[in-house]
Design a protein around this motif. Structure first.
Motif, PDB file in Angstrom:
ATOM      1  N   HIS A  59      16.230 -10.657  18.471  1.00  0.00           N
ATOM      2  CA  HIS A  59      15.684 -11.982  18.825  1.00  0.00           C
ATOM      3  C   HIS A  59      15.322 -12.730  17.560  1.00  0.00           C
ATOM      4  CE1 HIS A  59      11.982  -9.667  18.355  1.00  0.00           C
ATOM      5  NE2 HIS A  59      11.244 -10.749  18.470  1.00  0.00           N
ATOM      6  N   HIS A  61      12.593 -14.053  16.140  1.00  0.00           N
ATOM      7  CA  HIS A  61      11.308 -14.106  15.430  1.00  0.00           C
ATOM      8  C   HIS A  61      11.482 -13.644  13.978  1.00  0.00           C
ATOM      9  CE1 HIS A  61       8.929 -13.952  19.468  1.00  0.00           C
ATOM     10  NE2 HIS A  61       9.455 -15.140  19.203  1.00  0.00           N
ATOM     11  N   HIS A 118      10.360 -11.712  26.171  1.00  0.00           N
ATOM     12  CA  HIS A 118       9.513 -11.911  24.985  1.00  0.00           C
ATOM     13  C   HIS A 118       9.843 -13.186  24.219  1.00  0.00           C
ATOM     14  CE1 HIS A 118       7.472 -10.589  21.230  1.00  0.00           C
ATOM     15  NE2 HIS A 118       8.562 -11.027  20.619  1.00  0.00           N
TER      16      HIS A 118
HETATM   17 ZN    ZN Z   1       9.048 -10.993  18.556  1.00  0.00          ZN
END
Ligand code: ZN
Length: 360
Positions: A59, A61, A118
């Motif tokens: 992902h 982030h 998330h």
């Molecule tokens: Zn994360």
């Protein structure tokens, strides 16, 4: 995997740190995530890794993708990620797409993916070929906003243990947060994570919501191109919120600003405006890297830290072991001090923080 593979921990096990792991299987060397931080100046050490065949991203982030500037050190491998994650990478980055949910392929190795509950575009990934290895990336079962697909049968799991053995459910955290969110409040929070989740929660409770440009844009993405990451029945409320929310800058309602560290952007601007006033309340809801303005505000007493959960609880780890049938599990993103308690709680699985794990 036809012959025994291995997973090597480069960074992210034994302490909170950037995600970076090396899966060696079927003659291929796949790097899983290449993060930076979350503490300032914390890079994974890839000096001795050598050439990698592919980088697979869970992902978008920063602690999972922020280390892309290190790519030349590992031979500039092709990058695999979902199309939603790909859009959040630096402009010009070429990405081989993986499905949000389904069967993909990384250099001939089949990989099953599912939504991680998330982040927009976030996935867990399970590699095939005889022995099932699952990397959960970050995940949460509790988000009202982001969809989570159940984890599949797996022999070995490298899993998100960011909260160690914490068992506080999100519903309990909401009760603790409620009085602090009742008045006018500034909430510095990531636009591609819990920011939209918290905003939707407060909007549904009737609160006036103010959004900075990044948070509003993330919400519009979530009702458009990133819609597949949403739980069912969420899109219309989120679209209404993205259109009706006011601009930041005035003292009324809940203001969402980025980044959560308040180092720059609209969060830094609003902190400058309000730091020396008694209102609004300033509430941080996620990990606060030391040395950041967010850290300073909490330490001075001007701001509060009250967690909004975006990672799994202990009971999620226990469920994971039960439903996947995993024999070996590797807790990531938490301190090694949690290892003894996890070894007891997650029996009969073998819980290890070894730096090299053989996939049997
Ligand atoms: Zn994360």
């Amino acid at each position: 995997m036809s012959e025994a593979g291995t997973v090597k921990i480069i960074s992210g096990v034994g302490a909170k740190g950037p995600a970076c792991f090396l899966l060696q299987a079927q003659g291929k060397r796949l790097m899983l995530d290449l993060g930076y931080g979350p503490q300032p100046e914390l890079w994974p050490n890839v000096d001795d890794v050598g050439r990698v065949d592919a980088l697979v991203l869970s992902h978008s982030h920063k602690d999972h993708i922020g280390g892309l500037s290190l790519l030349p050190k590992i031979g500039n491998p092709p990058i695999f990620a979902t199309e939603i994650t790909a859009k959040k990478l630096p402009a010009g980055t070429t990405v081989h797409p993986l499905p949000l949910k389904g069967r993909g392929d990384v250099l001939g190795i089949p990989v099953d993916t599912g939504r991680n509950g998330h982040a927009p575009g976030g996935i867990w990934m399970r590699f095939h070929g005889g022995t099932g290895f699952l990397y959960t990336g970050d995940y949460s079962t509790e988000s009202a906003l982001y969809a989570f697909d159940p984890l599949p049968k797996s022999r070995t799991i490298l899993f998100d243990c960011s909260y160690g053995e914490d068992e506080t459910p999100l519903a309990e955290r909401l009760k603790i947060l409620a009085p602090h969110l009742a008045g006018d409040v500034l909430l510095p929070a990531p636009a591609d994570g819990r920011g939209p989740d918290i905003a939707l929660h407060l909007y549904r409770a009737g609160k006036t919501i103010r959004l900075d440009d990044a948070t509003r844009a993330a919400m519009r993405d979530l009702t458009g191109s990133a819609r597949e990451s949403l739980r069912d029945g969420i899109a219309s409320d989120l679209a209404a919120l993205a259109e009706k929310a006011l601009l930041p800058g005035e003292l009324s309602g809940a203001t969402f600003a980025t980044p959560a560290t308040c180092s720059d952007g609209s969060a830094a601007k609003l902190v400058k405006q309000w730091e020396n006033a008694s209102e609004p309340a300033i509430v941080f809801t996620g990990y606060i890297p030391p040395g950041t303005p967010a850290d300073r505000l909490v330490k001075s007493g001007r701001a509060k830290f009250l967690r909004w959960s975006v990672h799994p609880r202990l009971s999620d780890h226990i469920t994971m072991v039960g439903t996947t049938g995993a024999a070996t599990v590797i807790p990531a993103f938490c301190d090694s001090k949690f290892l003894p308690a996890l070894q007891v709680a997650l029996k009969p699985a073998n819980v290890t923080m070894d730096q090299v794990i053989t996939l049997v």
